[in-house]
Design a protein around this motif. Structure first.
Motif, PDB file in Angstrom:
ATOM      1  N   GLU A 152       0.963  -1.029   0.086  1.00 41.17           N
ATOM      2  CA  GLU A 152      -0.108   0.166  -0.002  1.00 41.17           C
ATOM      3  C   GLU A 152       0.979   1.295   0.112  1.00 41.17           C
ATOM      4  OE1 GLU A 152      -2.578   0.122   3.371  1.00 41.17           O
ATOM      5  OE2 GLU A 152      -2.870   2.561   3.057  1.00 41.17           O
ATOM      6  N   MET A 153       1.972   1.215   0.710  1.00 38.00           N
ATOM      7  CA  MET A 153       2.607   2.451   0.760  1.00 38.00           C
ATOM      8  C   MET A 153       3.745   2.449  -0.469  1.00 38.00           C
ATOM      9  SD  MET A 153       2.262   4.091   3.678  1.00 38.00           S
ATOM     10  CE  MET A 153       0.581   3.632   3.333  1.00 38.00           C
ATOM     11  N   GLN A 154       4.174   1.457  -1.063  1.00 41.33           N
ATOM     12  CA  GLN A 154       4.784   1.319  -2.011  1.00 41.33           C
ATOM     13  C   GLN A 154       3.862   1.851  -3.432  1.00 41.33           C
ATOM     14  OE1 GLN A 154       5.873  -2.751  -2.326  1.00 41.33           O
ATOM     15  NE2 GLN A 154       7.945  -2.258  -2.676  1.00 41.33           N
ATOM     16  N   ALA A 155       2.753   1.632  -3.243  1.00 40.25           N
ATOM     17  CA  ALA A 155       1.589   2.086  -4.399  1.00 40.25           C
ATOM     18  C   ALA A 155       1.551   3.673  -4.173  1.00 40.25           C
ATOM     19  CB  ALA A 155       0.316   1.503  -4.024  1.00 40.25           C
ATOM     20  N   TYR A 156       1.334   4.224  -3.075  1.00 43.14           N
ATOM     21  CA  TYR A 156       1.178   5.744  -2.677  1.00 43.14           C
ATOM     22  C   TYR A 156       2.455   6.471  -3.138  1.00 43.14           C
ATOM     23  CZ  TYR A 156       0.800  10.060  -0.168  1.00 43.14           C
ATOM     24  OH  TYR A 156       0.794  11.341   0.070  1.00 43.14           O
ATOM     25  N   ALA A 157       3.629   5.784  -2.863  1.00 43.22           N
ATOM     26  CA  ALA A 157       5.062   6.345  -2.985  1.00 43.22           C
ATOM     27  C   ALA A 157       5.088   6.637  -4.806  1.00 43.22           C
ATOM     28  CB  ALA A 157       6.171   5.494  -2.709  1.00 43.22           C
ATOM     29  N   LYS A 158       4.724   5.465  -5.460  1.00 45.90           N
ATOM     30  CA  LYS A 158       4.793   5.512  -6.981  1.00 45.90           C
ATOM     31  C   LYS A 158       3.758   6.609  -7.671  1.00 45.90           C
ATOM     32  CE  LYS A 158       4.954   2.208 -10.787  1.00 45.90           C
ATOM     33  NZ  LYS A 158       4.309   0.922 -11.468  1.00 45.90           N
ATOM     34  N   LEU A 159       2.718   6.662  -6.986  1.00 47.64           N
ATOM     35  CA  LEU A 159       1.700   7.737  -7.312  1.00 47.64           C
ATOM     36  C   LEU A 159       2.410   9.099  -7.258  1.00 47.64           C
ATOM     37  CD1 LEU A 159      -1.890   6.665  -6.230  1.00 47.64           C
ATOM     38  CD2 LEU A 159      -1.205   7.109  -8.457  1.00 47.64           C
ATOM     39  N   ASN A 160       3.244   9.125  -6.208  1.00 51.91           N
ATOM     40  CA  ASN A 160       3.779  10.645  -6.124  1.00 51.91           C
ATOM     41  C   ASN A 160       5.246  10.653  -6.448  1.00 51.91           C
ATOM     42  OD1 ASN A 160       1.539  12.309  -4.156  1.00 51.91           O
ATOM     43  ND2 ASN A 160       1.418   9.877  -3.691  1.00 51.91           N
ATOM     44  N   GLY A 161       5.492   9.817  -7.212  1.00 49.23           N
ATOM     45  CA  GLY A 161       6.906  10.049  -7.856  1.00 49.23           C
ATOM     46  C   GLY A 161       8.067   9.623  -6.902  1.00 49.23           C
ATOM     47  N   LEU A 162       7.758   8.720  -5.839  1.00 53.05           N
ATOM     48  CA  LEU A 162       8.830   8.329  -4.719  1.00 53.05           C
ATOM     49  C   LEU A 162       9.173   6.956  -5.078  1.00 53.05           C
ATOM     50  CD1 LEU A 162       6.982  10.149  -1.777  1.00 53.05           C
ATOM     51  CD2 LEU A 162       9.077  11.028  -3.179  1.00 53.05           C
ATOM     52  N   ARG A 163      10.353   6.596  -4.653  1.00 49.69           N
ATOM     53  CA  ARG A 163      10.640   5.337  -4.667  1.00 49.69           C
ATOM     54  C   ARG A 163      11.417   4.929  -3.249  1.00 49.69           C
ATOM     55  NH1 ARG A 163      15.275   2.187  -6.394  1.00 49.69           N
ATOM     56  NH2 ARG A 163      16.462   4.072  -6.439  1.00 49.69           N
ATOM     57  N   PRO A 164      10.753   4.228  -2.554  1.00 50.36           N
ATOM     58  CA  PRO A 164      10.932   3.810  -1.304  1.00 50.36           C
ATOM     59  C   PRO A 164      12.366   2.930  -1.267  1.00 50.36           C
ATOM     60  CG  PRO A 164       8.719   3.407  -1.264  1.00 50.36           C
ATOM     61  CD  PRO A 164       9.174   3.789  -2.674  1.00 50.36           C
ATOM     62  N   ARG A 165      13.475   3.228  -0.512  1.00 48.44           N
ATOM     63  CA  ARG A 165      14.517   2.455  -0.559  1.00 48.44           C
ATOM     64  C   ARG A 165      14.780   1.291   0.559  1.00 48.44           C
ATOM     65  NH1 ARG A 165      18.846   5.594  -2.498  1.00 48.44           N
ATOM     66  NH2 ARG A 165      17.910   6.993  -3.885  1.00 48.44           N
ATOM     67  N   VAL A 166      14.010   1.324   1.469  1.00 50.30           N
ATOM     68  CA  VAL A 166      14.112   0.320   2.541  1.00 50.30           C
ATOM     69  C   VAL A 166      12.827   0.000   3.542  1.00 50.30           C
ATOM     70  CG1 VAL A 166      15.073   2.038   4.107  1.00 50.30           C
ATOM     71  CG2 VAL A 166      15.971  -0.311   4.201  1.00 50.30           C
ATOM     72  N   VAL A 167      12.884  -0.985   3.989  1.00 51.68           N
ATOM     73  CA  VAL A 167      11.640  -1.335   4.936  1.00 51.68           C
ATOM     74  C   VAL A 167      12.407  -1.397   6.502  1.00 51.68           C
ATOM     75  CG1 VAL A 167       9.693  -2.842   5.586  1.00 51.68           C
ATOM     76  CG2 VAL A 167      10.218  -2.162   3.186  1.00 51.68           C
ATOM     77  N   GLY A 168      11.692  -1.057   7.463  1.00 51.14           N
ATOM     78  CA  GLY A 168      12.015  -1.126   8.790  1.00 51.14           C
ATOM     79  C   GLY A 168      10.811  -1.827   9.444  1.00 51.14           C
ATOM     80  N   VAL A 169      11.163  -2.756  10.404  1.00 48.87           N
ATOM     81  CA  VAL A 169       9.949  -3.644  10.967  1.00 48.87           C
ATOM     82  C   VAL A 169      10.472  -3.730  12.490  1.00 48.87           C
ATOM     83  CG1 VAL A 169       8.695  -5.634  11.096  1.00 48.87           C
ATOM     84  CG2 VAL A 169       9.484  -5.107   8.979  1.00 48.87           C
ATOM     85  N   GLY A 170       9.325  -3.304  13.127  1.00 49.75           N
ATOM     86  CA  GLY A 170       9.504  -3.444  14.694  1.00 49.75           C
ATOM     87  C   GLY A 170       8.500  -4.343  15.240  1.00 49.75           C
ATOM     88  N   THR A 171       9.000  -5.608  15.900  1.00 52.42           N
ATOM     89  CA  THR A 171       8.290  -6.560  16.316  1.00 52.42           C
ATOM     90  C   THR A 171       8.237  -6.645  17.674  1.00 52.42           C
ATOM     91  OG1 THR A 171       7.889  -8.944  16.185  1.00 52.42           O
ATOM     92  CG2 THR A 171       9.882  -8.379  15.589  1.00 52.42           C
ATOM     93  N   PRO A 172       7.380  -7.231  18.300  1.00 50.20           N
ATOM     94  CA  PRO A 172       7.432  -7.610  19.847  1.00 50.20           C
ATOM     95  C   PRO A 172       8.524  -8.841  19.785  1.00 50.20           C
ATOM     96  CG  PRO A 172       5.234  -7.713  19.352  1.00 50.20           C
ATOM     97  CD  PRO A 172       5.913  -7.577  18.059  1.00 50.20           C
ATOM     98  N   GLY A 173       9.193  -9.111  20.817  1.00 51.41           N
ATOM     99  CA  GLY A 173       9.911 -10.168  21.009  1.00 51.41           C
ATOM    100  C   GLY A 173      11.480  -9.925  20.842  1.00 51.41           C
ATOM    101  N   CYS A 174      12.422 -10.809  20.978  1.00 54.81           N
ATOM    102  CA  CYS A 174      13.902 -10.822  20.955  1.00 54.81           C
ATOM    103  C   CYS A 174      14.303 -11.008  19.324  1.00 54.81           C
ATOM    104  CB  CYS A 174      14.489 -11.809  21.772  1.00 54.81           C
ATOM    105  SG  CYS A 174      16.297 -11.606  21.846  1.00 54.81           S
ATOM    106  N   VAL A 175      15.017 -10.116  18.876  1.00 53.71           N
ATOM    107  CA  VAL A 175      15.254 -10.083  17.239  1.00 53.71           C
ATOM    108  C   VAL A 175      16.658 -10.236  17.236  1.00 53.71           C
ATOM    109  CG1 VAL A 175      15.099  -9.062  15.131  1.00 53.71           C
ATOM    110  CG2 VAL A 175      13.228  -8.693  16.771  1.00 53.71           C
ATOM    111  N   ASP A 176      17.104 -11.129  16.245  1.00 52.58           N
ATOM    112  CA  ASP A 176      18.424 -11.187  15.794  1.00 52.58           C
ATOM    113  C   ASP A 176      18.447 -10.330  14.674  1.00 52.58           C
ATOM    114  OD1 ASP A 176      20.611 -11.637  14.067  1.00 52.58           O
ATOM    115  OD2 ASP A 176      20.659 -14.015  14.378  1.00 52.58           O
ATOM    116  N   VAL A 177      19.088  -9.069  15.056  1.00 54.72           N
ATOM    117  CA  VAL A 177      19.065  -7.914  14.158  1.00 54.72           C
ATOM    118  C   VAL A 177      20.015  -7.923  12.977  1.00 54.72           C
ATOM    119  CG1 VAL A 177      19.769  -5.557  13.971  1.00 54.72           C
ATOM    120  CG2 VAL A 177      18.546  -6.323  16.096  1.00 54.72           C
TER     121      VAL A 177
END
Ligand code: ZN
Length: 322
Positions: A54-79
């Motif tokens: 959904e965010m990629q589509a919105y970005a495309k409509l506005n001439g933007l190109r997202p470079r990266v995704v960050g995700v926050g999740t509960p729990g212990c993460v191997d970063v």
């Protein structure tokens, strides 16, 4: 210069909150969709992936190109690998999930994952109440007590990504048993849950009827109306929290301590007491120049931190600093 954009995901037990934002923390578009904490992992991953699309589509409509995704999740993460290491109490199947790899397959963007409390702390340090400070500690006072520790502008995670759990520092050697296996943990004495339980207990003891839907906001209202049990509850919990903060100041000597979460919503009446206790118990040199302030970013901290973290990882590609 055109700023780079990225997508931040904040995975919760009932909702996924997400946003498209730039690397300086300006949000361009945000969204929220339900998720099901009892669903199989593929379903949850699909929900996250749809939010990213959904965010990629919105970005495309506005001439933007997202470079990266960050995700926050509960729990212990191997970063380093973007894998959830264990499980998390609020999700049924969300255990050992290779989140980064799965989302990369679905959305074809680099994905970086960290613990949600860490990312909220990072957001406040980078874009919120700790902006401009290198050494920052964030505490979220809600059902439990979570938090994050930023040392020299970097999240401190410990050797196995299992550090920075301020809610589980013991402040009472003969205290109550905690779900973490310890005893006398801070969150058992200073969280919203603890405040409500204490208020109910002493009210009943005084022969008073406790409102069925009693909550922290109500306790502060009663306090303003000079209710004795509310005053005692607030005095006690801020005293415990202050002690915990004094321990953190003595160890980390930060310049900012940021308090967020539902209880902090009570504002200065709460913060003032926390500060009094913290500065009373801390070593003078450890708290000189330290300020204890309320969080600023509220519910947007999760995805803002995810975006900030994703750019940080993208620019400091592995091997990651630990
Ligand atoms: Zn504990």
């Amino acid at each position: 210069m055109v700023k780079r954009t990225g997508i931040g995901i904040d995975l919760g037990g009932t909702f996924i909150k997400y946003a498209l934002g730039d690397e300086d923390g300006t949000i361009l578009k945000k969204g929220k969709r339900p998720t099901d904490s009892k669903a199989k992992n593929n379903i949850i991953l699909d929900h996250i992936s749809e939010a990213i699309s959904e965010m990629q589509a919105y970005a495309k409509l506005n001439g933007l190109r997202p470079r990266v995704v960050g995700v926050g999740t509960p729990g212990c993460v191997d970063v380093q690998r973007g894998i959830l290491r264990g499980g998390t109490p609020n999700f049924l199947h969300w255990i050992k999930v290779p989140i980064a790899e799965e989302l990369k397959k679905r959305n074809h963007l680099p994905v970086f994952v960290d613990n949600d409390a860490n990312l909220m702390a990072l957001a406040e340090a980078k874009f919120g109440a700790g902006k401009g400070h290198k050494n920052v500690i964030c505490l979220t006072i809600g059902t439990g007590i979570g938090g994050g520790i930023i040392v020299n502008n970097e999240l401190y995670r410990g050797s196995n990504y299992a550090g920075a759990e301020p809610g589980h520092m013991s402040i009472k050697h003969d205290g109550r048993r905690c779900r973490c296996g310890g005893k006398g943990c801070l969150e058992l004495y200073a969280s919203a849950t603890a405040m409500i339980a204490h208020f109910a207990k002493i009210s009943k003891k005084a022969g008073l009827t406790v409102e069925k839907d009693i909550n922290v906001k109500r306790i502060f209202e009663l306090f303003a109306a000079e209710n004795r049990q509310a005053a005692e509850t607030i005095e006690l919990s801020t005293n415990y929290l202050g002690r915990g903060i004094a321990n953190l100041m003595n160890i980390f000597n930060p310049t900012r301590i940021i308090i967020g979460g539902g209880v902090a919503g009570a504002g200065e009446v709460y913060l003032k007491r926390v500060k009094n206790a913290a500065f009373t118990y801390a070593m003078a040199q450890a708290c000189t120049g330290t300020n204890i302030v309320g969080a600023r970013l509220g519910n947007s901290a999760g995805y803002l931190g995810a975006i900030g973290f994703a750019f940080h990882q993208l620019d400091n590609q592995s091997p990651l600093k630990e």
